[in-house]
Motif scaffolding. Structure first.
Motif, mmCIF file in Angstrom:
data_model
loop_
_atom_site.group_PDB
_atom_site.id
_atom_site.type_symbol
_atom_site.label_atom_id
_atom_site.label_comp_id
_atom_site.label_asym_id
_atom_site.label_seq_id
_atom_site.Cartn_x
_atom_site.Cartn_y
_atom_site.Cartn_z
ATOM 1 N N ASN A 149 88.721 45.629 34.091
ATOM 2 C CA ASN A 149 88.449 44.821 32.900
ATOM 3 C C ASN A 149 89.752 44.203 32.400
ATOM 4 O O ASN A 149 90.376 44.716 31.481
ATOM 5 N N PRO A 150 90.124 43.076 33.018
ATOM 6 C CA PRO A 150 91.441 42.482 32.755
ATOM 7 C C PRO A 150 91.729 42.240 31.276
ATOM 8 O O PRO A 150 92.881 42.364 30.837
ATOM 9 N N LEU A 151 90.674 41.950 30.499
ATOM 10 C CA LEU A 151 90.895 41.708 29.069
ATOM 11 C C LEU A 151 91.578 42.904 28.407
ATOM 12 O O LEU A 151 92.374 42.753 27.486
ATOM 13 N N ARG A 152 91.237 44.079 28.903
ATOM 14 C CA ARG A 152 91.768 45.305 28.299
ATOM 15 C C ARG A 152 93.279 45.425 28.459
ATOM 16 O O ARG A 152 93.922 46.134 27.687
ATOM 17 N N VAL A 153 93.818 44.775 29.466
ATOM 18 C CA VAL A 153 95.270 44.816 29.635
ATOM 19 C C VAL A 153 95.940 44.209 28.402
ATOM 20 O O VAL A 153 97.013 44.622 27.996
ATOM 21 N N LEU A 154 95.238 43.266 27.788
ATOM 22 C CA LEU A 154 95.832 42.585 26.644
ATOM 23 C C LEU A 154 96.092 43.527 25.475
ATOM 24 O O LEU A 154 97.055 43.363 24.742
ATOM 25 N N ASP A 155 95.219 44.507 25.265
ATOM 26 C CA ASP A 155 95.490 45.401 24.133
ATOM 27 C C ASP A 155 96.121 46.716 24.587
ATOM 28 O O ASP A 155 96.028 47.729 23.897
ATOM 29 N N SER A 156 96.770 46.682 25.724
ATOM 30 C CA SER A 156 97.501 47.848 26.201
ATOM 31 C C SER A 156 98.600 48.236 25.218
ATOM 32 O O SER A 156 99.227 47.396 24.591
ATOM 33 N N LYS A 157 98.806 49.536 25.097
ATOM 34 C CA LYS A 157 99.871 49.997 24.199
ATOM 35 C C LYS A 157 101.117 50.394 24.976
ATOM 36 O O LYS A 157 102.037 50.985 24.429
#
Length: 425
Positions: free
Chosen positions: A206-214
Motif C-alpha cells: 500500500n504505497p500511500l502508507r509510505v507517505l505517513d511513515s514515521k
RNA sequence: GCGGGUAUAGUGUAGUGGUUAACACGUCUGGUUGUGGCCCAGAAGAUCGUGGGUUCAAAUCCCACUACUCGCCCCA
C-alpha cells in the motif's frame, strides 16, 4: 495497586469517575449544542452490527482485521456479530435500511458512544473509547466537506483549545488515484535502498502508507515526491479547489499535507484532520473525510458521504493538558441532618419535599442515632450551602435549624416555610 | 505480534540485605449532653504484583511470569 486479577477492568478500558465525568459532560454538551446549531440531528445506532458489515467496510485486509482488531461474537446459528469499531458503516447501514434517501436531502446526522478496537493500548488509544461522530450523507457539494470540517474545528475552539491546525489533503478517487499511485511507486522505487524495511513492505502492499511513515529521514526522502493534489482528475481537482476557495474566503487557515492519507479504497477526495498539542504520540484530535464509495462497498446503492469522528477521551486529555477547566458539576444545596427516631422520619419527609421542589438535597443516613458533628462534617465535604437540622426540639416546635455552611448566622425556620426559605437563600 | 519503563495501604510516595514496613493525603472515631471547615488525639487500612532462587536473614539482589504504562505494527 494490588487488586485481584478478576477485579481488574479489561485491558485498554477505563472507568470514568466523577472527577473526570465533568470533562465528559462539558465536551458532550458542547458537541451536541454545536452540531444542532449546524443543523445536524442526533441518531443512535446499535453498538453491535453484523461482522460482515464492518468487514466489507474494511476492504481487502478484512481477514486480519476481523480476527485481530474486532471484538466478534459467534451466534448459536453460526452468524457473527461484532462490537462496532467505527461509526460510519453502521450509520450508512441505518441510512439505507431506514430509507433516508427519501428524507429531505442531504441527511445530516450526528451520534456518539463507545467503539471498540482490540489494539495494544497506548497514550490516547484505548480498546474502548468514545467518539463524537457527524456525517452528511447524500451530498457531493464541497460546502458539505467544509461544513463538517468547520463543525470539528469550532467544537475544539468552543471548548477553549489553543494551537489548532487543519491538515488537509485530497485522496482522489478511483479514476485518478491509480495514476498517482504509479507515479508515487515509481518515485519511491528509486529510493528502495534507502527505505526502512517496514516502508519497503508498505511500498509493496500500500504505497500511500509510505507517505505517513514515521521512520526518520522521511522528510528529506519525500521532498520531491509527487503530490496527489497535482494529479487529480478534473472532478476531484475542482472539488478540492472549491473547498480551498471557501476556506480561504472564511480566512480559515489550513496546511496542505500531502502525507495525510487513508488506506481504503472507498475514501475519496477530501481528507482532513485537526491537530492539537500532542497526546502522547497522537497529534490528531479528529479525523475525517469523504467516502463516496462506502455505501456501495457495503453492498448498498451509491450514496456520497462526508464526515468525521473525534475521540472523546482524547479531547478530554487535551483539555487537561491545556489547563482548560470545565464547569463544576452540580452539587446538592442542602443536607438534612437528624437524630434518628421520629426526627429521622421528619428528615426523610423534608428531604423529599425539597427534592420535589427542585432543590438538590442530600440526606444524612444513620441506622441509629448519629453524632451531629459527623453529619456536619458530611455536609461540609458535600459542599452543600445549608445543613438543615431536625432535632427533637425542632420537631416538637415545628421548626428546622438552618445552618449556612458558607458563613452567617444560624436560623430557625418553620417547617412549613423551609422549602421557600432554601429556594430564596 | 515486537521493544522500553514500572509494580510498597484507597491515592501519592519513602524505604537498596537485619527487630512490630514509614510519611502525606484520604477514610472513620473522639476533643463533655445537638453544630462543619483550621487544629489536636486516636483508629482502621499493605500476606511490599505472583512464583521461584541466592542468603543465617530479602520490600531491598537474581530469574521467570503477570499486570500496568509508553512506543512500534495497524489505525476503518
Amino acid at each position: 495497586m494490588s487488586a485481584k486479577k478478576s477485579l481488574q477492568r479489561p485491558k485498554g478500558m477505563q472507568d470514568v469517575l466523577p472527577e473526570d465525568r465533568r470533562y465528559w459532560d462539558f465536551v458532550i454538551h458542547a458537541a451536541t449544542d454545536l452540531a444542532q446549531r449546524y443543523g445536524f440531528e442526533r441518531v443512535d445506532v446499535p453498538i453491535i452490527e453484523d461482522t460482515e458489515l464492518f468487514a466489507r467496510g474494511v476492504g481487502t485486509a478484512s481477514d486480519v482485521f476481523v480476527q485481530k482488531e474486532m471484538y466478534t461474537i459467534e451466534e448459536p446459528d453460526g452468524s457473527s456479530i461484532a462490537l462496532r469499531p467505527e461509526f460510519t458503516a453502521g450509520v450508512m447501514r441505518a441510512h439505507i435500511q431506514n430509507g433516508m434517501s427519501s428524507w429531505p436531502q442531504p441527511v445530516k446526522i450526528f451520534t456518539m458512544g463507545p467503539i471498540f478496537r482490540r489494539e495494544r493500548p497506548q497514550a490516547g488509544r484505548f480498546r474502548q473509547h468514545s467518539q463524537f461522530d457527524a456525517e452528511i450523507l447524500g451530498e457531493t457539494d464541497p460546502a458539505a466537506d467544509l461544513e463538517v470540517m468547520m463543525l470539528a474545528m469550532n467544537l475544539y475552539r468552543d471548548l477553549g483549545y489553543q494551537g489548532l491546525t487543519f491538515q488537509l489533503n485530497s485522496t482522489g478517487c478511483p479514476h485518478c488515484r491509480p495514476g498517482y499511485l504509479e507515479l508515487l511507486t515509481a518515485y519511491l522505487s528509486t529510493y528502495a535502498g534507502k527505505l526502512a524495511p517496514i516502508d519497503n513492505e508498505r511500498l509493496e502492499k500500500n504505497p500511500l502508507r509510505v507517505l505517513d511513515s514515521k521512520e526518520p529521514g522521511m522528510d528529506e526522502l519525500l521532498a520531491s515526491a509527487p503530490h496527489i493534489v497535482d494529479h487529480l482528475c478534473e472532478d476531484c481537482a475542482a472539488h478540492f479547489a472549491d473547498l480551498r476557495l471557501m476556506l480561504d474566503n472564511m480566512e480559515q487557515s489550513y496546511t496542505i499535507n500531502f502525507r495525510l492519507v487513508r488506506g481504503l479504497d472507498y475514501y475519496t477526495k477530501t481528507v482532513f484532520e485537526v491537530w492539537a498539542q500532542g497526546i502522547g504520540a497522537q497529534a490528531a484530535v479528529c479525523g475525517g473525510g469523504r467516502y463516496d464509495g462506502l455505501a456501495e462497498a457495503i453492498g448498498g446503492p451509491s450514496i456520497p458521504g462526508v464526515g468525521f469522528g473525534s475521540g472523546i477521551e482524547r479531547i478530554v486529555m487535551g483539555l487537561k493538558q491545556q489547563g482548560i477547566e470545565p464547569p463544576e458539576s452540580a452539587k446538592p444545596i442542602a443536607l438534612v441532618a437528624h437524630f434518628g427516631g421520629a426526627t429521622k422520619i421528619a428528615a426523610v419527609q423534608l428531604c423529599y419535599r425539597l427534592r420535589e421542589a427542585g432543590i438538590g438535597t442530600r440526606l444524612a443516613f444513620a441506622r441509629e442515632r448519629r453524632s451531629l458533628k459527623s453529619q456536619m462534617r458530611e455536609a461540609n465535604r458535600s459542599e452543600v450551602k445549608f445543613a438543615l437540622i431536625i432535632g427533637e426540639s425542632e420537631l416538637e416546635e415545628g421548626f428546622v435549624a438552618v445552618r449556612p455552611l458558607t458563613g452567617g448566622d444560624q436560623a430557625r425556620v418553620p417547617l412549613s416555610e423551609i422549602v421557600d426559605w432554601v429556594k430564596n437563600g
